[in-house]
Design a protein around this motif. Structure first.
Motif, PDB file in Angstrom:
ATOM      1  N   SER A   1       6.014  11.536   8.872  1.00 37.52           N
ATOM      2  CA  SER A   1       4.985  10.873   8.067  1.00 37.52           C
ATOM      3  C   SER A   1       4.901   9.387   8.399  1.00 37.52           C
ATOM      4  CB  SER A   1       5.276  11.056   6.576  1.00 37.52           C
ATOM      5  OG  SER A   1       6.514  10.450   6.210  1.00 37.52           O
ATOM      6  N   GLN A   2       6.039   8.797   8.802  1.00 37.55           N
ATOM      7  CA  GLN A   2       6.059   7.366   9.110  1.00 37.55           C
ATOM      8  C   GLN A   2       5.184   7.031  10.317  1.00 37.55           C
ATOM      9  OE1 GLN A   2       7.885   5.151   6.942  1.00 37.55           O
ATOM     10  NE2 GLN A   2       7.639   7.135   5.922  1.00 37.55           N
ATOM     11  N   GLU A   3       5.436   7.714  11.412  1.00 42.02           N
ATOM     12  CA  GLU A   3       4.675   7.427  12.626  1.00 42.02           C
ATOM     13  C   GLU A   3       3.189   7.674  12.398  1.00 42.02           C
ATOM     14  OE1 GLU A   3       4.525   8.556  17.391  1.00 42.02           O
ATOM     15  OE2 GLU A   3       5.913   9.611  16.060  1.00 42.02           O
ATOM     16  N   LYS A   4       2.854   8.750  11.715  1.00 40.60           N
ATOM     17  CA  LYS A   4       1.438   9.058  11.501  1.00 40.60           C
ATOM     18  C   LYS A   4       0.761   7.989  10.653  1.00 40.60           C
ATOM     19  CE  LYS A   4       1.339  13.987  12.382  1.00 40.60           C
ATOM     20  NZ  LYS A   4       0.604  15.230  12.081  1.00 40.60           N
TER      21      LYS A   4
ATOM     22  N   THR B   1       0.844  -1.187   0.000  1.00 42.29           N
ATOM     23  CA  THR B   1       0.000   0.000   0.000  1.00 42.29           C
ATOM     24  C   THR B   1       0.881   1.238   0.000  1.00 42.29           C
ATOM     25  OG1 THR B   1      -1.721  -1.160   1.252  1.00 42.29           O
ATOM     26  CG2 THR B   1      -1.779   1.243   1.275  1.00 42.29           C
ATOM     27  N   LEU B   2       0.580   2.178  -0.885  1.00 39.68           N
ATOM     28  CA  LEU B   2       1.380   3.402  -1.004  1.00 39.68           C
ATOM     29  C   LEU B   2       0.550   4.625  -0.645  1.00 39.68           C
ATOM     30  CD1 LEU B   2       3.971   4.926  -2.031  1.00 39.68           C
ATOM     31  CD2 LEU B   2       2.815   5.023  -4.256  1.00 39.68           C
ATOM     32  N   VAL B   3       1.166   5.549   0.092  1.00 37.07           N
ATOM     33  CA  VAL B   3       0.506   6.821   0.357  1.00 37.07           C
ATOM     34  C   VAL B   3       1.552   7.926   0.434  1.00 37.07           C
ATOM     35  CG1 VAL B   3       0.617   6.821   2.894  1.00 37.07           C
ATOM     36  CG2 VAL B   3      -1.318   7.916   1.740  1.00 37.07           C
ATOM     37  N   THR B   4       1.194   9.100  -0.037  1.00 35.41           N
ATOM     38  CA  THR B   4       1.880  10.327   0.339  1.00 35.41           C
ATOM     39  C   THR B   4       1.058  10.890   1.485  1.00 35.41           C
ATOM     40  OG1 THR B   4       2.781  10.775  -1.855  1.00 35.41           O
ATOM     41  CG2 THR B   4       2.504  12.662  -0.381  1.00 35.41           C
ATOM     42  N   TRP B   5       1.621  10.895   2.697  1.00 37.48           N
ATOM     43  CA  TRP B   5       0.810  11.230   3.867  1.00 37.48           C
ATOM     44  C   TRP B   5       0.150  12.598   3.685  1.00 37.48           C
ATOM     45  CZ3 TRP B   5      -1.680   9.074   7.610  1.00 37.48           C
ATOM     46  CH2 TRP B   5      -2.240   9.883   8.603  1.00 37.48           C
ATOM     47  N   PRO B   6      -1.171  12.680   3.827  1.00 36.18           N
ATOM     48  CA  PRO B   6      -1.874  13.955   3.658  1.00 36.18           C
ATOM     49  C   PRO B   6      -2.020  14.685   4.996  1.00 36.18           C
ATOM     50  CG  PRO B   6      -3.470  12.167   3.718  1.00 36.18           C
ATOM     51  CD  PRO B   6      -2.112  11.546   3.940  1.00 36.18           C
TER      52      PRO B   6
ATOM     53  N   PHE C   1       6.799   7.461   1.639  1.00 34.75           N
ATOM     54  CA  PHE C   1       8.100   8.094   1.480  1.00 34.75           C
ATOM     55  C   PHE C   1       8.116   9.553   1.915  1.00 34.75           C
ATOM     56  CE2 PHE C   1       7.950   4.548  -1.431  1.00 34.75           C
ATOM     57  CZ  PHE C   1       9.227   4.021  -1.434  1.00 34.75           C
ATOM     58  N   THR C   2       6.927  10.183   1.933  1.00 34.87           N
ATOM     59  CA  THR C   2       6.901  11.620   2.152  1.00 34.87           C
ATOM     60  C   THR C   2       5.502  12.062   2.546  1.00 34.87           C
ATOM     61  OG1 THR C   2       7.549  13.738   1.145  1.00 34.87           O
ATOM     62  CG2 THR C   2       6.394  12.169  -0.269  1.00 34.87           C
ATOM     63  N   ALA C   3       5.293  13.364   2.616  1.00 37.62           N
ATOM     64  CA  ALA C   3       3.982  13.926   2.969  1.00 37.62           C
ATOM     65  C   ALA C   3       3.767  15.219   2.189  1.00 37.62           C
ATOM     66  CB  ALA C   3       3.896  14.201   4.474  1.00 37.62           C
ATOM     67  N   LYS C   4       2.513  15.641   2.110  1.00 38.41           N
ATOM     68  CA  LYS C   4       2.149  16.932   1.531  1.00 38.41           C
ATOM     69  C   LYS C   4       1.026  17.545   2.357  1.00 38.41           C
ATOM     70  CE  LYS C   4       3.441  16.155  -3.314  1.00 38.41           C
ATOM     71  NZ  LYS C   4       2.941  16.104  -4.712  1.00 38.41           N
ATOM     72  N   TYR C   5       0.932  18.846   2.289  1.00 38.53           N
ATOM     73  CA  TYR C   5      -0.194  19.525   2.918  1.00 38.53           C
ATOM     74  C   TYR C   5      -1.422  19.398   2.015  1.00 38.53           C
ATOM     75  CZ  TYR C   5       3.199  21.710   6.069  1.00 38.53           C
ATOM     76  OH  TYR C   5       4.178  21.937   6.998  1.00 38.53           O
ATOM     77  N   VAL C   6      -2.564  19.164   2.639  1.00 41.10           N
ATOM     78  CA  VAL C   6      -3.803  18.993   1.885  1.00 41.10           C
ATOM     79  C   VAL C   6      -4.843  19.978   2.384  1.00 41.10           C
ATOM     80  CG1 VAL C   6      -5.715  17.419   1.388  1.00 41.10           C
ATOM     81  CG2 VAL C   6      -3.364  16.561   1.390  1.00 41.10           C
TER      82      VAL C   6
ATOM     83  N   TYR D   1      -2.132   5.434  11.853  1.00 41.53           N
ATOM     84  CA  TYR D   1      -3.407   5.461  11.133  1.00 41.53           C
ATOM     85  C   TYR D   1      -3.836   4.059  10.715  1.00 41.53           C
ATOM     86  CZ  TYR D   1      -6.803   6.144   7.417  1.00 41.53           C
ATOM     87  OH  TYR D   1      -7.932   6.062   6.637  1.00 41.53           O
ATOM     88  N   LEU D   2      -2.928   3.297  10.129  1.00 40.00           N
ATOM     89  CA  LEU D   2      -3.251   1.939   9.698  1.00 40.00           C
ATOM     90  C   LEU D   2      -3.688   1.081  10.878  1.00 40.00           C
ATOM     91  CD1 LEU D   2      -0.315   1.294   7.204  1.00 40.00           C
ATOM     92  CD2 LEU D   2      -2.712   1.692   6.616  1.00 40.00           C
ATOM     93  N   THR D   3      -2.980   1.219  11.986  1.00 34.26           N
ATOM     94  CA  THR D   3      -3.324   0.445  13.178  1.00 34.26           C
ATOM     95  C   THR D   3      -4.709   0.813  13.688  1.00 34.26           C
ATOM     96  OG1 THR D   3      -0.992   0.254  13.812  1.00 34.26           O
ATOM     97  CG2 THR D   3      -2.629  -0.117  15.535  1.00 34.26           C
ATOM     98  N   GLY D   4      -4.979   2.090  13.772  1.00 37.29           N
ATOM     99  CA  GLY D   4      -6.260   2.532  14.294  1.00 37.29           C
ATOM    100  C   GLY D   4      -7.424   2.185  13.407  1.00 37.29           C
TER     101      GLY D   4
END
Length: 418
Positions: free
Chosen positions: A276-279, A161-166, A234-239, A283-286
């Motif tokens: 971004s990793q910890e978040k 599963t891939l995400v750019t953390w929002p 790998f990274t994050a962006k502001y949404v 999130y996946l756990t919750g």
């Protein structure tokens, strides 16, 4: 690998290499079988455990020509045939399988915007038809494995599963909702059917006209078809919310006051954002633990890495001094450890991407994610060459040298691991 103490290695099998005809009933290429057997045997002899990806974006051209690849449900039976050959021939040495690497990329970039081969620009129609067929193909393969091979091979199966953390651009309810909708569109698109039996409500609301509907039997097939979550971030962006946008959000590397979300890396799509990793792990756990039937759903970080800024233009001694990459890993792993230390995340492990410099799709050999440098040619000539054989013929030695990041991993993790 053995000298540096590597204990785990992720690799992919090529569908076209193993079954040149690609279709159900096609002959197996015995030279490919010999190659993969030798590789797996050598890994086993070195005490290295393989995790094997069955599909990493390299669709056999013949399947695209015959029925448009993953746009057609016909691909399901051909994919199941291919996967079963993998289980039958190699499963005695493989305990973790990945059916698909980042289905989001497969469907969004191969059949949505057409950025990756086969380059089909079908927009939402293509991406969501592809996604549905990928999920069904995955689920059919998992059912086959569990019924026929798992009792003796005792392996596990997932997809990545891939995400750019929002990250919400502000604390407003609208921006928070936009960030969640983006998570639904990138992560929930594939994980929600597995854990909840259907696509996310927000995705059905915004893209319902394009999303195929699951039948009752398909829901039953797909639900529960992961043994663990393989997560890539790998990274994050502001949404921020943007009602006029077809997705309903806008994403940016910069905050409202112009501050970057993190330092730039050597590739335009990665800014260094360790938190971004910890978040993402939290999130996946919750979101999925209760539905998984476990107190905490098991999670494996299956890819993590970056390129050093300007690395493709540096000489070899400079490339090997990759302090930027070491700091990337140090800070990202610190964030992961924070999540694990909280006792709120069940982490199975972390895979660095990648072991050595590799062929990075549309960027060819110009992108350098490896812990180990591979000598091709001078950077100005490399982009025109298409294969290791042509590189070698043109004067590239393919000599491999560990970068300092490989030595860092070796010292702090591989050689001290049990």
């Amino acid at each position: 690998m053995k000298q540096l103490g590597l204990k785990h290695f992720r690799l992919s099998i090529s569908w076209s290499r193993l079954i040149p005809g690609a279709r159900k009933g096609s002959k197996i290429n015995l030279e490919a079988v010999r190659f993969y057997n030798n590789l797996l045997d050598d890994l086993q002899a070195a005490g290295i455990k393989p995790m094997v990806a069955i599909y990493h974006w390299d669709l056999p051209q013949t399947l695209q020509d015959i029925y448009q690849g993953f746009l057609s449900p016909e691909i399901i039976q051909d994919y199941v045939y291919y996967a079963e050959i993998c289980f039958k021939l190699f499963g005695d040495r493989v305990k973790r399988w990945l059916t698909f690497i980042e289905p989001y990329v497969v469907c969004n970039m191969q059949y949505g915007n057409g950025q990756y081969a086969p380059g089909i620009k079908y927009g939402d129609v293509g991406r969501y038809r592809c996604g549905h067929n990928v999920l069904l193909a995955h689920a059919e393969v998992v059912q086959l494995y569990r019924q026929k091979y798992k009792p003796s091979q005792r392996g596990q199966v997932s997809f990545t599963t891939l995400v750019t953390w929002p990250e919400p651009a502000t604390g407003s309810a609208a921006d928070k909702r936009a960030a969640q909708n983006k998570l639904d569109a990138e992560v929930g698109w594939f994980l929600d059917p597995v854990y909840f039996g259907d696509y996310p409500a927000s995705l059905k609301q915004s893209k319902g006209q394009y999303l195929p509907a699951f039948t009752t039997s398909e829901k039953k097939l797909v639900q529960g078809s992961l043994d663990f979550i393989a997560a890539n971030c790998f990274t994050a962006k502001y949404v921020s919310a943007q009602p006029g946008n077809s997705d309903g959000w806008r994403e940016s590397k910069f905050s409202g006051d112009g501050k970057s979300i993190g330092p730039a890396s050597g590739v335009p799509w990665i800014n260094v954002v360790p938190w971004s990793q910890e978040k993402f792990l939290r999130y996946l756990t919750g979101r999925y633990s209760a539905a998984s039937g476990a107190h905490q759903v098991p999670i494996l970080v299956s890819s993590l890495g970056t390129q050093v800024p300007g690395e493709e233009h540096r000489n070899i001694p400079s490339v090997l001094q990759d302090t930027f990459r070491i700091n990337f890993y140090r800070t990202y792993l610190d964030s992961i450890c924070e999540a694990v230390a909280s006792k709120e995340v069940n982490l199975l492990g972390v895979y660095a991407w990648s072991w050595m410099d590799s062929f990075e799709w549309t960027d060819g050999y110009t992108r350098k994610f490896g812990l180990v440098h591979v000598k091709y040619l001078s950077p100005r000539n490399t982009p025109s060459l298409r294969s290791p054989a042509s590189l070698a013929a043109a004067g590239g030695s393919l000599q491999r040298n560990p970068k300092n990041s490989a030595l860092w991993w070796s010292k702090h993790f591989w050689l001290v691991a049990s």
